[in-house]
Design a protein around this motif. Sequence first.
Motif, PDB file in Angstrom:
ATOM      1  N   ASP A  21       0.829  -1.211   0.000  1.00  0.00           N
ATOM      2  CA  ASP A  21       0.000   0.000   0.000  1.00  0.00           C
ATOM      3  C   ASP A  21       0.859   1.256   0.000  1.00  0.00           C
ATOM      4  O   ASP A  21       0.569   2.216  -0.730  1.00  0.00           O
ATOM      5  N   GLU A  22       1.919   1.256   0.801  1.00  0.00           N
ATOM      6  CA  GLU A  22       2.816   2.413   0.864  1.00  0.00           C
ATOM      7  C   GLU A  22       3.532   2.619  -0.467  1.00  0.00           C
ATOM      8  O   GLU A  22       3.672   3.754  -0.938  1.00  0.00           O
ATOM      9  N   GLN A  23       3.988   1.532  -1.065  1.00  0.00           N
ATOM     10  CA  GLN A  23       4.680   1.629  -2.350  1.00  0.00           C
ATOM     11  C   GLN A  23       3.748   2.151  -3.447  1.00  0.00           C
ATOM     12  O   GLN A  23       4.146   2.989  -4.258  1.00  0.00           O
ATOM     13  N   ILE A  24       2.520   1.680  -3.464  1.00  0.00           N
ATOM     14  CA  ILE A  24       1.536   2.151  -4.452  1.00  0.00           C
ATOM     15  C   ILE A  24       1.255   3.636  -4.236  1.00  0.00           C
ATOM     16  O   ILE A  24       1.167   4.413  -5.194  1.00  0.00           O
ATOM     17  N   LYS A  25       1.122   4.023  -2.963  1.00  0.00           N
ATOM     18  CA  LYS A  25       0.882   5.430  -2.635  1.00  0.00           C
ATOM     19  C   LYS A  25       2.032   6.311  -3.138  1.00  0.00           C
ATOM     20  O   LYS A  25       1.837   7.456  -3.507  1.00  0.00           O
ATOM     21  N   ASN A  26       3.236   5.725  -3.178  1.00  0.00           N
ATOM     22  CA  ASN A  26       4.403   6.461  -3.671  1.00  0.00           C
ATOM     23  C   ASN A  26       4.597   6.352  -5.183  1.00  0.00           C
ATOM     24  O   ASN A  26       5.655   6.721  -5.707  1.00  0.00           O
ATOM     25  N   GLY A  27       3.589   5.792  -5.871  1.00  0.00           N
ATOM     26  CA  GLY A  27       3.602   5.784  -7.330  1.00  0.00           C
ATOM     27  C   GLY A  27       4.101   4.527  -8.008  1.00  0.00           C
ATOM     28  O   GLY A  27       4.153   4.470  -9.240  1.00  0.00           O
ATOM     29  N   ARG A  28       4.471   3.508  -7.247  1.00  0.00           N
ATOM     30  CA  ARG A  28       4.947   2.270  -7.871  1.00  0.00           C
ATOM     31  C   ARG A  28       3.774   1.395  -8.289  1.00  0.00           C
ATOM     32  O   ARG A  28       2.714   1.431  -7.671  1.00  0.00           O
ATOM     33  N   ILE A  30       2.053  -2.405  -8.817  1.00  0.00           N
ATOM     34  CA  ILE A  30       2.105  -3.698  -8.132  1.00  0.00           C
ATOM     35  C   ILE A  30       2.998  -4.682  -8.886  1.00  0.00           C
ATOM     36  O   ILE A  30       3.716  -5.465  -8.281  1.00  0.00           O
ATOM     37  N   GLU A  31       2.965  -4.621 -10.217  1.00  0.00           N
ATOM     38  CA  GLU A  31       3.781  -5.536 -11.024  1.00  0.00           C
ATOM     39  C   GLU A  31       5.271  -5.319 -10.740  1.00  0.00           C
ATOM     40  O   GLU A  31       6.050  -6.269 -10.711  1.00  0.00           O
ATOM     41  N   ASP A  32       5.658  -4.074 -10.534  1.00  0.00           N
ATOM     42  CA  ASP A  32       7.060  -3.769 -10.245  1.00  0.00           C
ATOM     43  C   ASP A  32       7.421  -4.168  -8.813  1.00  0.00           C
ATOM     44  O   ASP A  32       8.513  -4.680  -8.557  1.00  0.00           O
ATOM     45  N   ILE A  33       6.504  -3.935  -7.888  1.00  0.00           N
ATOM     46  CA  ILE A  33       6.749  -4.234  -6.478  1.00  0.00           C
ATOM     47  C   ILE A  33       6.985  -5.724  -6.274  1.00  0.00           C
ATOM     48  O   ILE A  33       7.871  -6.130  -5.539  1.00  0.00           O
ATOM     49  N   ARG A  34       6.192  -6.541  -6.965  1.00  0.00           N
ATOM     50  CA  ARG A  34       6.248  -7.990  -6.745  1.00  0.00           C
ATOM     51  C   ARG A  34       6.942  -8.754  -7.871  1.00  0.00           C
ATOM     52  O   ARG A  34       6.849  -9.978  -7.920  1.00  0.00           O
ATOM     53  N   LYS A  38      11.922 -13.043  -4.435  1.00  0.00           N
ATOM     54  CA  LYS A  38      12.989 -13.098  -3.441  1.00  0.00           C
ATOM     55  C   LYS A  38      13.337 -11.689  -2.955  1.00  0.00           C
ATOM     56  O   LYS A  38      13.447 -11.437  -1.761  1.00  0.00           O
ATOM     57  N   ALA A  39      13.484 -10.753  -3.880  1.00  0.00           N
ATOM     58  CA  ALA A  39      13.804  -9.373  -3.504  1.00  0.00           C
ATOM     59  C   ALA A  39      12.661  -8.762  -2.694  1.00  0.00           C
ATOM     60  O   ALA A  39      12.902  -8.031  -1.722  1.00  0.00           O
ATOM     61  N   PHE A  40      11.440  -9.075  -3.070  1.00  0.00           N
ATOM     62  CA  PHE A  40      10.271  -8.574  -2.339  1.00  0.00           C
ATOM     63  C   PHE A  40      10.309  -9.048  -0.889  1.00  0.00           C
ATOM     64  O   PHE A  40      10.155  -8.256   0.038  1.00  0.00           O
ATOM     65  N   GLN A  41      10.561 -10.337  -0.676  1.00  0.00           N
ATOM     66  CA  GLN A  41      10.607 -10.872   0.689  1.00  0.00           C
ATOM     67  C   GLN A  41      11.771 -10.277   1.479  1.00  0.00           C
ATOM     68  O   GLN A  41      11.633  -9.980   2.669  1.00  0.00           O
ATOM     69  N   LEU A  42      12.901 -10.086   0.836  1.00  0.00           N
ATOM     70  CA  LEU A  42      14.044  -9.488   1.530  1.00  0.00           C
ATOM     71  C   LEU A  42      13.749  -8.045   1.955  1.00  0.00           C
ATOM     72  O   LEU A  42      14.194  -7.600   3.012  1.00  0.00           O
ATOM     73  N   LYS A  43      12.968  -7.327   1.153  1.00  0.00           N
ATOM     74  CA  LYS A  43      12.581  -5.967   1.529  1.00  0.00           C
ATOM     75  C   LYS A  43      11.620  -5.969   2.719  1.00  0.00           C
ATOM     76  O   LYS A  43      11.623  -5.043   3.519  1.00  0.00           O
ATOM     77  N   ASP A 109      -6.228 -10.749  -4.731  1.00  0.00           N
ATOM     78  CA  ASP A 109      -6.525  -9.332  -4.864  1.00  0.00           C
ATOM     79  C   ASP A 109      -5.235  -8.621  -5.253  1.00  0.00           C
ATOM     80  O   ASP A 109      -4.244  -9.276  -5.580  1.00  0.00           O
ATOM     81  N   TYR A 110      -5.236  -7.299  -5.193  1.00  0.00           N
ATOM     82  CA  TYR A 110      -4.059  -6.552  -5.641  1.00  0.00           C
ATOM     83  C   TYR A 110      -2.787  -6.927  -4.877  1.00  0.00           C
ATOM     84  O   TYR A 110      -1.692  -6.918  -5.427  1.00  0.00           O
ATOM     85  N   ALA A 111      -2.911  -7.271  -3.597  1.00  0.00           N
ATOM     86  CA  ALA A 111      -1.734  -7.579  -2.788  1.00  0.00           C
ATOM     87  C   ALA A 111      -1.468  -9.074  -2.691  1.00  0.00           C
ATOM     88  O   ALA A 111      -0.337  -9.494  -2.497  1.00  0.00           O
ATOM     89  N   ARG A 112      -2.491  -9.859  -2.776  1.00  0.00           N
ATOM     90  CA  ARG A 112      -2.378 -11.319  -2.666  1.00  0.00           C
ATOM     91  C   ARG A 112      -2.580 -11.896  -4.069  1.00  0.00           C
ATOM     92  O   ARG A 112      -3.694 -12.220  -4.453  1.00  0.00           O
ATOM     93  N   ALA A 113      -1.483 -11.998  -4.795  1.00  0.00           N
ATOM     94  CA  ALA A 113      -1.558 -12.343  -6.212  1.00  0.00           C
ATOM     95  C   ALA A 113      -1.291 -13.818  -6.513  1.00  0.00           C
ATOM     96  O   ALA A 113      -1.327 -14.229  -7.658  1.00  0.00           O
ATOM     97  N   GLU A 114      -1.041 -14.630  -5.469  1.00  0.00           N
ATOM     98  CA  GLU A 114      -0.707 -16.029  -5.696  1.00  0.00           C
ATOM     99  C   GLU A 114      -1.921 -16.779  -6.254  1.00  0.00           C
ATOM    100  O   GLU A 114      -3.063 -16.453  -5.963  1.00  0.00           O
ATOM    101  N   ASP A 115      -1.636 -17.830  -7.012  1.00  0.00           N
ATOM    102  CA  ASP A 115      -2.743 -18.667  -7.484  1.00  0.00           C
ATOM    103  C   ASP A 115      -3.066 -19.723  -6.418  1.00  0.00           C
ATOM    104  O   ASP A 115      -2.412 -19.793  -5.370  1.00  0.00           O
ATOM    105  N   GLU A 116      -4.058 -20.537  -6.671  1.00  0.00           N
ATOM    106  CA  GLU A 116      -4.532 -21.535  -5.708  1.00  0.00           C
ATOM    107  C   GLU A 116      -3.423 -22.502  -5.283  1.00  0.00           C
ATOM    108  O   GLU A 116      -3.284 -22.824  -4.105  1.00  0.00           O
ATOM    109  N   THR A 117      -2.622 -22.956  -6.227  1.00  0.00           N
ATOM    110  CA  THR A 117      -1.545 -23.904  -5.918  1.00  0.00           C
ATOM    111  C   THR A 117      -0.505 -23.275  -4.998  1.00  0.00           C
ATOM    112  O   THR A 117      -0.086 -23.884  -4.008  1.00  0.00           O
ATOM    113  N   ILE A 118      -0.097 -22.067  -5.306  1.00  0.00           N
ATOM    114  CA  ILE A 118       0.897 -21.390  -4.473  1.00  0.00           C
ATOM    115  C   ILE A 118       0.314 -21.085  -3.098  1.00  0.00           C
ATOM    116  O   ILE A 118       1.001 -21.221  -2.080  1.00  0.00           O
TER     117      ILE A 118
END
Length: 160
Positions: A21-28, A30-34, A38-43, A109-118
Amino acid sequence: MKYLEENGFSVKHEVARQFIDEQIKNGRKIEDIRSDPKAFQLKLMPFYVERENILDIGQPSILDRALPDWVAYGRLCGSPIIDEILAVCHNRKYQQIFFMDRLPKYIADYARAEDETIAQDIAVALLRVYCELGYEIVFIPFATVEDRAKMVLQRLEETK
C-alpha cells in the motif's frame, strides 16, 4: 482482525499489505513491487523485525503474520538468509498460533496475487515452520468472520 480490534485487542496488520500500500501510494505499480519474489521478501523482512521489536510485551497483541511467516515465504522463494531469521524466531515466544482454515474459494486481490496452488504451498510452509519452532497450532475452522473471531477470543480467554 477488524472484529478483534473492535473488541479491544492491539492488532498488527499484515506487513506485506502495508508495504505494498505504501509503495503504491508512492507511485509504484504492483507488477514492479512484486516482480522479483525473493527481492520482495528481503525488503519485507526488516519491517517484520522492527514491528516485533517495538511490541509492548505488557499488552497482548495479535499479529496478522509474524516473523516465522516470513521464514515460510522466504523458503518458498529461495531467500539466502533463512537460517539467521530462524535463529531470531527461536528467541521469540508467541503465546498462541492460530491457523485459519482457507476459504472454500481462494480469492486473489491486488496484494495477494498467488494462485490456488501457491496459496496451498504457502499454507503448508507456514504450518511446517511453526511446527519446527515447537508451537502448538490452534486450528480455526471455516466460519463467518465473527464466528472465527469469537473462537479466537474464546481460546485466548481459556489460556489466560
